[in-house]
Design an enzyme around this catalytic site. Structure first.
Site, mmCIF file in Angstrom:
data_model
loop_
_atom_site.group_PDB
_atom_site.id
_atom_site.type_symbol
_atom_site.label_atom_id
_atom_site.label_comp_id
_atom_site.label_asym_id
_atom_site.label_seq_id
_atom_site.Cartn_x
_atom_site.Cartn_y
_atom_site.Cartn_z
ATOM 1 N N ARG A 179 0.834 -1.211 0.000
ATOM 2 C CA ARG A 179 0.000 0.000 0.000
ATOM 3 C C ARG A 179 0.868 1.260 0.000
ATOM 4 O O ARG A 179 0.586 2.235 -0.702
ATOM 5 C CB ARG A 179 -0.950 -0.011 1.203
ATOM 6 C CG ARG A 179 -1.679 1.302 1.463
ATOM 7 C CD ARG A 179 -2.466 1.788 0.260
ATOM 8 N NE ARG A 179 -2.985 3.122 0.435
ATOM 9 C CZ ARG A 179 -2.343 4.254 0.110
ATOM 10 N NH1 ARG A 179 -1.118 4.223 -0.387
ATOM 11 N NH2 ARG A 179 -2.920 5.418 0.272
ATOM 12 N N VAL A 196 -0.956 7.538 8.411
ATOM 13 C CA VAL A 196 -2.009 6.536 8.596
ATOM 14 C C VAL A 196 -1.795 5.399 7.595
ATOM 15 O O VAL A 196 -2.548 5.250 6.623
ATOM 16 C CB VAL A 196 -3.421 7.141 8.453
ATOM 17 C CG1 VAL A 196 -4.478 6.100 8.816
ATOM 18 C CG2 VAL A 196 -3.586 8.370 9.321
ATOM 19 N N PRO A 197 -0.763 4.578 7.823
ATOM 20 C CA PRO A 197 -0.593 3.408 6.959
ATOM 21 C C PRO A 197 -1.791 2.479 7.119
ATOM 22 O O PRO A 197 -2.282 2.281 8.235
ATOM 23 C CB PRO A 197 0.682 2.749 7.472
ATOM 24 C CG PRO A 197 1.259 3.658 8.490
ATOM 25 C CD PRO A 197 0.231 4.656 8.858
ATOM 26 N N HIS A 198 -2.268 1.941 6.018
ATOM 27 C CA HIS A 198 -3.432 1.066 6.079
ATOM 28 C C HIS A 198 -3.354 0.034 4.963
ATOM 29 O O HIS A 198 -2.697 0.243 3.954
ATOM 30 C CB HIS A 198 -4.730 1.872 5.993
ATOM 31 C CG HIS A 198 -4.789 2.797 4.824
ATOM 32 N ND1 HIS A 198 -4.137 4.028 4.806
ATOM 33 C CD2 HIS A 198 -5.408 2.686 3.624
ATOM 34 C CE1 HIS A 198 -4.372 4.625 3.649
ATOM 35 N NE2 HIS A 198 -5.129 3.832 2.915
ATOM 36 N N ALA A 199 -4.028 -1.084 5.212
ATOM 37 C CA ALA A 199 -4.019 -2.165 4.232
ATOM 38 C C ALA A 199 -5.242 -3.037 4.432
ATOM 39 O O ALA A 199 -5.812 -3.102 5.527
ATOM 40 C CB ALA A 199 -2.750 -3.003 4.383
#
Length: 149
Positions: A51, A65-68
């Site tokens: 991501r 805000v790392p997200h996956a």
């Protein structure tokens, strides 16, 4: 309205983490999720890295805000991390990051995770909130602040 505190537990607040870069951060998140929530470390780490390669999740003002999406999940998991020192994150404002909220959501994505991303962006764009957060010295204080916000 969806709240971050609904998807975060005290065990998923990690303070003073010592990571050299984003890859190290994602490795740490993978280890934590494997130990705490029995999710495969490799899946978590790889999904976050993939991501991030698509575009930086650094929002600016010291926040990322790392997200996956993970097919192994059936519910949203959130983590709050505060690195020992600010770290580079390729944010649009080029400022280093000192507040990190990781979101791991079930695949396929649902509108709830987009609502949660919007809520996190709203919350962390508030300078007063970020200042209060910086004053929190432990996980319980952070959880209390998030419950009130």
């Amino acid at each position: 309205m969806v709240k971050l505190a609904e998807h975060l537990s005290v065990n998923d607040i990690l303070l003073g983490v010592d990571v050299p870069n984003k890859s190290g951060l994602f490795e740490l998140v993978g280890q934590h999720m494997e130990q705490t929530h029995k999710l495969p470390r490799h899946c978590v780490t790889t999904s976050l890295l993939r991501r991030e390669q698509a575009g930086s999740t650094g929002l600016g003002d010291g926040v990322a805000v790392p997200h996956a999406r993970l097919s192994e999940l059936d519910t949203i998991h959130a983590l709050y991390l505060r690195p020992r020192g600010p770290m580079a994150f390729n944010a649009s404002d080029r400022k280093p990051v000192s507040d990190i909220v990781v979101l791991l959501v079930p695949a396929p994505a649902a509108p709830l995770h987009l609502d949660l991303l919007a809520e996190i962006a709203r919350l962390f764009s508030d300078q007063n909130f970020r200042e209060e957060l910086d004053q929190c010295e432990n996980e319980q204080e952070i959880m209390s602040l998030l419950d009130r916000s």
